[in-house]
Design a protein around this motif. Structure first.
Motif, PDB file in Angstrom:
ATOM      1  N   LEU A  64      20.243  37.649  50.263  1.00  0.00           N
ATOM      2  CA  LEU A  64      20.180  37.870  51.698  1.00  0.00           C
ATOM      3  C   LEU A  64      19.072  38.858  52.038  1.00  0.00           C
ATOM      4  O   LEU A  64      18.917  39.897  51.379  1.00  0.00           O
ATOM      5  N   ASP A  66      16.919  41.517  54.657  1.00  0.00           N
ATOM      6  CA  ASP A  66      17.325  42.617  55.525  1.00  0.00           C
ATOM      7  C   ASP A  66      17.852  42.065  56.848  1.00  0.00           C
ATOM      8  O   ASP A  66      17.232  41.185  57.460  1.00  0.00           O
ATOM      9  N   GLU A  68      20.540  40.307  57.176  1.00  0.00           N
ATOM     10  CA  GLU A  68      21.421  39.162  56.940  1.00  0.00           C
ATOM     11  C   GLU A  68      22.684  39.627  56.215  1.00  0.00           C
ATOM     12  O   GLU A  68      22.644  40.561  55.404  1.00  0.00           O
ATOM     13  N   GLU A  69      23.781  38.931  56.477  1.00  0.00           N
ATOM     14  CA  GLU A  69      25.066  39.340  55.913  1.00  0.00           C
ATOM     15  C   GLU A  69      25.993  38.141  55.798  1.00  0.00           C
ATOM     16  O   GLU A  69      25.971  37.237  56.627  1.00  0.00           O
ATOM     17  N   VAL A  71      30.322  37.411  54.768  1.00  0.00           N
ATOM     18  CA  VAL A  71      31.613  38.051  54.553  1.00  0.00           C
ATOM     19  C   VAL A  71      32.331  37.275  53.456  1.00  0.00           C
ATOM     20  O   VAL A  71      32.650  36.088  53.613  1.00  0.00           O
ATOM     21  N   PRO A  76      31.939  42.655  53.786  1.00  0.00           N
ATOM     22  CA  PRO A  76      30.544  42.284  54.027  1.00  0.00           C
ATOM     23  C   PRO A  76      29.726  42.351  52.743  1.00  0.00           C
ATOM     24  O   PRO A  76      29.923  43.240  51.903  1.00  0.00           O
ATOM     25  N   VAL A  77      28.822  41.394  52.599  1.00  0.00           N
ATOM     26  CA  VAL A  77      27.956  41.320  51.424  1.00  0.00           C
ATOM     27  C   VAL A  77      26.515  41.274  51.900  1.00  0.00           C
ATOM     28  O   VAL A  77      26.172  40.512  52.811  1.00  0.00           O
ATOM     29  N   ARG A  78      25.659  42.093  51.284  1.00  0.00           N
ATOM     30  CA  ARG A  78      24.229  42.095  51.570  1.00  0.00           C
ATOM     31  C   ARG A  78      23.481  42.023  50.248  1.00  0.00           C
ATOM     32  O   ARG A  78      24.064  42.221  49.192  1.00  0.00           O
ATOM     33  N   HIS A  81      24.176  38.019  45.816  1.00  0.00           N
ATOM     34  CA  HIS A  81      25.582  37.798  45.472  1.00  0.00           C
ATOM     35  C   HIS A  81      25.711  36.565  44.596  1.00  0.00           C
ATOM     36  O   HIS A  81      25.142  35.501  44.897  1.00  0.00           O
ATOM     37  N   SER A  96      29.984  33.796  58.229  1.00  0.00           N
ATOM     38  CA  SER A  96      28.633  34.080  58.702  1.00  0.00           C
ATOM     39  C   SER A  96      28.658  34.057  60.228  1.00  0.00           C
ATOM     40  O   SER A  96      28.448  33.001  60.840  1.00  0.00           O
TER      41      SER A  96
END
Length: 266
Positions: A64, A66, A68-69, A71, A76-78, A81, A96
């Motif tokens: 992802l 900057d 962007e995220e 779940v 939350p995941v940045r 992953h 999302s």
């Protein structure tokens, strides 16, 4: 059969069909799918999902950028992953924004399928027509288990894709004076079964490729009931982004099963 009994049968079917339609029109159901993206070893960015996606021996991954995220499991995941190895016909769903992203494995490949509640296919869904409920199409049958489950390869609506199911047995029944049978697969709940079939209405009044029918677990003597009034369309009847299996070749019924869901409108 009395009028009251007829009404009861029809009312039970109406409640079932209304519930099935509600599930089909869920904001994150298959009518919300906006793309079917096949992952490779090269990172790809898709227009309907955040991040760059690829896959390898350890399963699918996303990177992802900057801002962007996603779940994942409520958190939350940045950044990057890893989803881990996904089993065949398995998958995980991540958030999302108001959309969800399905990360799944189909036909030996990892795929990404975003589901957006504002998808026009979902927003404009008019409902699915069906034959009137008729007790004639509620048919007793007998489940005949195989000595061992038989790996059964079937085609898919996606060209070149195949699915393999373990068929535990077949269901034999009589319909309009003919003795017929259907190869059965394991259902979603313990002991239940489901069958994929076509018949003489396929491509005429019903969807050409397949219909599906759930069957409750057999009793101790192997007795089951096939209620063709509850034959349903699979997602491929509504969206090009489905990977639905086709029925085994032997599961074409040489009769017109004028029961269950018809071809979708449009």
């Amino acid at each position: 059969m009395t009028v009251v009994e007829n009404d009861t049968f029809a009312q039970q079917w109406e409640r079932w069909h209304a519930g099935h339609e509600r599930v089909r029109a869920d904001p994150h159901g298959f009518l919300a799918i906006t793309g079917l993206h096949w992952l490779t070893g090269a990172a790809q960015r898709f227009p309907d999902a955040p991040g760059e996606w690829w896959t390898g021996d350890d399963g699918p991954l996303v990177r992802l950028a900057d801002g962007e995220e996603l779940v994942v499991d409520g958190a939350p995941v940045r950044g990057e992953h890893a989803f881990g190895v996904i089993p065949e016909r398995g998958g995980v769903t991540v958030g999302s924004g108001d959309a969800v992203i399905e990360v799944a494995r189909r036909g030996g490949s990892d795929v990404v399928r975003p589901r957006h509640p504002d998808n026009p296919v979902l927003q404009g869904y008019p409902g699915t027509p069906a034959y009137p409920a008729d007790p004639h199409w509620t048919v007793p049958g007998r489940y005949l288990p195989f000595d061992e489950p038989r790996p059964t390869t079937v085609g898919a609506v996606v060209e070149g894709l195949q699915h393999v199911y373990d068929a535990p047995g077949r269901i034999e029944f009589e319909l309009d004076g003919q003795t017929l049978s259907l190869t059965a697969f394991n259902g979603a709940s313990e002991g239940s079964l489901f069958v994929l079939f076509t018949d003489e209405t396929s491509g005429v009044t019903t969807y050409a490729a397949n219909r599906s029918l759930k069957v409750d677990p057999p009793d101790a003597d192997g007795a089951v009931v096939l209620d063709f009034n509850r034959a349903t369309n699979l997602p491929c009847a509504y969206t090009e982004f489905a990977t639905c299996p086709l029925p085994p070749e032997e599961n074409h019924l040489p009769v017109a099963v004028e029961a269950g869901e018809k071809k979708p409108v449009g």
